[in-house]
Scaffold this motif. Structure first.
Motif, mmCIF file in Angstrom:
data_model
loop_
_atom_site.group_PDB
_atom_site.id
_atom_site.type_symbol
_atom_site.label_atom_id
_atom_site.label_comp_id
_atom_site.label_asym_id
_atom_site.label_seq_id
_atom_site.Cartn_x
_atom_site.Cartn_y
_atom_site.Cartn_z
ATOM 1 N N VAL A 116 0.803 -0.988 0.026
ATOM 2 C CA VAL A 116 0.059 0.078 -0.028
ATOM 3 C C VAL A 116 0.933 1.361 0.197
ATOM 4 O O VAL A 116 0.663 2.188 -0.840
ATOM 5 C CB VAL A 116 -0.983 -0.021 1.290
ATOM 6 C CG1 VAL A 116 -1.672 1.449 1.138
ATOM 7 C CG2 VAL A 116 -1.895 -1.196 1.231
ATOM 8 N N CYS A 119 2.883 1.518 -3.687
ATOM 9 C CA CYS A 119 1.848 1.286 -4.809
ATOM 10 C C CYS A 119 0.694 1.905 -4.948
ATOM 11 O O CYS A 119 0.172 2.557 -5.819
ATOM 12 C CB CYS A 119 1.356 -0.166 -4.943
ATOM 13 S SG CYS A 119 2.726 -1.423 -5.349
ATOM 14 N N ASN A 120 0.302 2.601 -3.528
ATOM 15 C CA ASN A 120 -0.668 3.392 -3.379
ATOM 16 C C ASN A 120 -0.646 4.349 -2.263
ATOM 17 O O ASN A 120 -1.354 4.390 -1.411
ATOM 18 C CB ASN A 120 -2.067 2.718 -3.026
ATOM 19 C CG ASN A 120 -3.485 3.251 -3.300
ATOM 20 O OD1 ASN A 120 -3.758 4.500 -3.825
ATOM 21 N ND2 ASN A 120 -4.664 2.801 -2.768
ATOM 22 N N HIS A 123 -3.160 7.038 -0.787
ATOM 23 C CA HIS A 123 -4.353 6.613 -0.017
ATOM 24 C C HIS A 123 -3.867 5.634 1.391
ATOM 25 O O HIS A 123 -4.555 5.281 2.145
ATOM 26 C CB HIS A 123 -5.220 5.862 -0.748
ATOM 27 C CG HIS A 123 -5.881 6.511 -1.869
ATOM 28 N ND1 HIS A 123 -5.359 6.579 -3.133
ATOM 29 C CD2 HIS A 123 -7.137 7.278 -1.787
ATOM 30 C CE1 HIS A 123 -6.549 7.333 -3.745
ATOM 31 N NE2 HIS A 123 -7.489 7.803 -3.126
ATOM 32 N N TYR A 124 -2.379 5.915 1.457
ATOM 33 C CA TYR A 124 -2.008 4.981 2.389
ATOM 34 C C TYR A 124 -2.408 5.408 3.912
ATOM 35 O O TYR A 124 -2.726 4.451 4.629
ATOM 36 C CB TYR A 124 -0.194 5.218 2.337
ATOM 37 C CG TYR A 124 0.449 4.369 3.336
ATOM 38 C CD1 TYR A 124 0.458 3.114 3.489
ATOM 39 C CD2 TYR A 124 1.228 5.032 4.693
ATOM 40 C CE1 TYR A 124 1.089 2.317 4.314
ATOM 41 C CE2 TYR A 124 1.754 4.522 5.517
ATOM 42 C CZ TYR A 124 1.758 3.157 5.363
ATOM 43 O OH TYR A 124 2.454 2.209 6.412
#
Length: 304
Positions: A116, A119-120, A123-124
């Motif tokens: 997370v 890659c994201n 929005h972590y």
């Protein structure tokens, strides 16, 4: 009362006092190093992040994990008698399997956290909020309990009509099953395929592989070499621990029975019950600037 005899290191009687000293030092180092990590993740505001929250819980788990086996092994080395009751053996195996299964799942959770974060990242903070982190840790502990109870009951409900001498230093699955008699096929299938190896080794391992596959693909897309290096460095420690822990676990529990040597099995068990928990704090601290900084701050306060 029925009992077993843990042979432990009886094949090296002249070295038992030396082994006692070595394992005592290892146990104390595991306690001290992991306690320091737990402490700094609790008191240092710079470490109030999901990654270090999971690391603190992982360190606590490591302390519990080694406490299940090493103190008993130290006692047997000191008194040179390996008598253990049927109930005590079942309890030791149950806790060992529960903590081992929890470690598998927690390592998977930590891999998901890194997935997370890399890659994201936008929005972590939302995805990995404190409530979710607590729920993931709780699930890691609780989810293993029903399977382990069933697994342990299946093993110890077997008749033990052969020798009661366990050629091992703790009550592990392979050496205990070797002592059972009768038709063990159904029990072995349930233990190694349904409740044990698949659920707590292969499924978490595959999830970690998928997570790191996506992480590596995402890192390789970064244009900055410095950014790629930083991203890899945040995962390298965890990935090293995963390879060591799962590598020895797969060799021990998924290796075909005819290929299992008792001496080699004992050596591999020493690796994942003693050596890896000793190395884990070192692996997580040597290349982690935040933890080293927190340790220096703690030492400065203690010495001031």
């Amino acid at each position: 009362m029925m009992y077993f005899i843990l042979l432990g290191f009886s094949d090296t009687p002249n070295l038992q006092r030396i082994l006692f000293g070595v394992f005592l030092l290892i146990y104390l180092s595991v306690l001290v190093c992991n306690s320091i990590i737990i402490l700094i993740t609790k008191i240092d505001p710079d470490l109030y992040t999901p990654m270090y929250f999971f690391l603190g819980n992982f360190s606590f788990l490591e302390v519990c994990y080694v406490t299940v086996t090493i103190p008993r092994m130290l006692m047997d080395l000191w008194i040179q008698k390996g008598h253990i009751s049927f109930l005590a053996c079942a309890v030791q195996m149950g806790f060992f399997l529960m903590l081992g299964g929890t470690e598998c799942i927690l390592l998977t959770v930590m891999a998901y956290d890194r997935y997370v974060a890399i890659c994201n990242p936008l929005h972590y903070a939302l995805v990995m909020n404190h409530k979710v982190c607590i729920q993931l840790v709780a699930a890691s502990w609780i989810s293993t309990v029903p399977a382990v109870i069933g697994q342990t009951w299946l093993i110890f409900s077997l008749p033990f009509c052969a020798s009661h001498m366990i050629n091992h230093f703790f009550c592990d699955i392979p050496p205990i099953l070797k002592l059972a008699c009768g038709n063990k096929f159904v029990t072995e299938t349930a233990v190694f395929v349904v409740t044990g190896s698949v659920v707590f080794i292969m499924i978490p391992f595959l999830l970690i592989v998928v997570s790191y596959g996506k992480i590596i693909c995402n890192i390789l897309k970064l244009s900055s070499a410095r950014g790629r290096s930083k991203a890899f460095s945040t995962c390298s420690s965890h990935l090293t621990v995963v390879v060591l822990f799962y590598g020895t676990g797969i060799i021990t529990y998924l290796q075909p029975k005819p290929n299992q040597s008792e001496r080699m099995g004992k050596l591999i068990s020493l690796f994942y019950t003693v050596l890896i928990p000793t190395l884990n704090p070192i692996i997580y601290t040597l290349r982690n600037k935040d933890i080293m900084k927190a340790v220096r701050k703690l030492l400065a306060k203690l010495l001031a």
